[in-house]
Design an enzyme around this catalytic site. Structure first.
Site, PDB file in Angstrom:
ATOM      1  N   ASP A  99       1.510   3.918  21.716  1.00  0.00           N
ATOM      2  CA  ASP A  99       1.021   4.761  20.638  1.00  0.00           C
ATOM      3  C   ASP A  99      -0.085   5.682  21.154  1.00  0.00           C
ATOM      4  O   ASP A  99      -0.104   6.870  20.879  1.00  0.00           O
ATOM      5  CB  ASP A  99       0.528   3.919  19.444  1.00  0.00           C
ATOM      6  N   ASP A 102      -5.936   5.168  25.794  1.00  0.00           N
ATOM      7  CA  ASP A 102      -7.350   5.488  25.595  1.00  0.00           C
ATOM      8  C   ASP A 102      -8.088   5.230  26.913  1.00  0.00           C
ATOM      9  O   ASP A 102      -8.111   6.078  27.794  1.00  0.00           O
ATOM     10  CB  ASP A 102      -7.871   4.625  24.446  1.00  0.00           C
TER      11      ASP A 102
HETATM   12  P1  5GP Z   1      -6.869   1.213  25.850  1.00  0.00           P
HETATM   13  O1  5GP Z   1      -6.585  -0.078  26.551  1.00  0.00           O
HETATM   14  O2  5GP Z   1      -6.091   2.389  26.399  1.00  0.00           O
HETATM   15  O3  5GP Z   1      -8.347   1.507  25.783  1.00  0.00           O
HETATM   16  O4  5GP Z   1      -6.509   0.992  24.326  1.00  0.00           O
HETATM   17  C1  5GP Z   1      -5.280   1.209  23.797  1.00  0.00           C
HETATM   18  C2  5GP Z   1      -5.225   0.598  22.404  1.00  0.00           C
HETATM   19  O5  5GP Z   1      -6.442   0.786  21.671  1.00  0.00           O
HETATM   20  C3  5GP Z   1      -4.147   1.278  21.593  1.00  0.00           C
HETATM   21  O6  5GP Z   1      -2.882   0.693  21.810  1.00  0.00           O
HETATM   22  C4  5GP Z   1      -4.661   1.115  20.176  1.00  0.00           C
HETATM   23  O7  5GP Z   1      -4.243  -0.133  19.661  1.00  0.00           O
HETATM   24  C5  5GP Z   1      -6.183   1.088  20.317  1.00  0.00           C
HETATM   25  N1  5GP Z   1      -6.782   2.400  19.989  1.00  0.00           N
HETATM   26  C6  5GP Z   1      -7.435   3.217  20.838  1.00  0.00           C
HETATM   27  N2  5GP Z   1      -7.851   4.336  20.211  1.00  0.00           N
HETATM   28  C7  5GP Z   1      -7.459   4.230  18.922  1.00  0.00           C
HETATM   29  C8  5GP Z   1      -7.587   5.100  17.756  1.00  0.00           C
HETATM   30  O8  5GP Z   1      -8.159   6.197  17.763  1.00  0.00           O
HETATM   31  N3  5GP Z   1      -7.043   4.634  16.601  1.00  0.00           N
HETATM   32  C9  5GP Z   1      -6.395   3.424  16.506  1.00  0.00           C
HETATM   33  N4  5GP Z   1      -5.901   3.083  15.322  1.00  0.00           N
HETATM   34  N5  5GP Z   1      -6.259   2.598  17.580  1.00  0.00           N
HETATM   35  C10 5GP Z   1      -6.781   2.998  18.778  1.00  0.00           C
END
Ligand code: 5GP
Length: 177
Positions: A99, A102
């Site tokens: 989705d 980040d």
């Molecule tokens: P990462 O490991 O890349 O930091 O985090 C990825 C996960 O963080 C995504 O799959 C999602 O579940 C959550 N996440 C990161 N940013 C957002 C955001 O702006 N909105 C939402 N709803 N979830 C986010």
């Protein structure tokens, strides 16, 4: 459903659908003649994966896994597989469907885990990409939209499990608890 408390809409449903169609066309062209498996990460990527799969013009299989984070703020990116894939992936062409990427920590973990299972190829497609928060580099093959540093909802992304079913991407009002 209660109308969400939005600050602004970043991408309308029409823009999202248009972009997904473009990505699907590129994927269909690249994997023409080869069966492709999409792997979704529950629950956030379900809506994107479904929309993408419906636009593909090639035969496609799907499978899902689910993860839970337990590293906390001190050790972000430490995740546990809560539900594994139903089938092996050795010898298959795989696209991991996200989705949002980040920090990249979750995606990197999943990529390493899946690479260890011997797929023929392994790529990443993500609906949203927030490069400003990236902590580790991950090789993204296809991405829908670059987004700013604000918490977003819709198209599978939730706030307290709500708003996943919105067809558009929006920024939630920051003062919402
Ligand atoms: P990462 O490991 O890349 O930091 O985090 C990825 C996960 O963080 C995504 O799959 C999602 O579940 C959550 N996440 C990161 N940013 C957002 C955001 O702006 N909105 C939402 N709803 N979830 C986010």
């Amino acid at each position: 459903m209660k109308k969400p408390d939005l600050e602004r809409v970043l991408f309308t449903e029409e823009q999202v659908n248009q972009r997904i169609a473009e990505i699907a066309a590129a994927i269909s062209e690249r994997f023409a003649g080869r069966p492709l498996k999409l792997i979704g990460v529950l629950k956030g990527s379900v809506f994107f994966l479904t929309a993408l799969a419906r636009q593909l013009s090639i035969p496609v299989k799907i499978d899902f896994l689910s993860i839970s984070s337990f590293g906390g703020v001190k050790h972000p990116g430490i995740v546990r597989i809560a539900k594994d894939l139903d089938e092996p992936i050795d010898g298959e062409d795989i696209l991991l469907v996200e989705d949002i990427v980040d920090s990249g920590l979750t995606t990197r973990y999943l990529l390493q885990m899946l690479a260890g299972r011997g797929p023929n190829s392994l790529g990443i497609v993500t609906l949203l990409d927030r490069t400003s928060k990236r902590l580790v580099q991950v090789p993204i093959d296809y991405r829908g939209f670059e987004i700013p540093d604000a918490f977003v909802i819709g198209c599978g992304l939730d706030h307290k499990q709500l708003y996943r079913n919105l067809g558009y991407i929006a920024v939630l009002k920051p003062d919402k608890p």
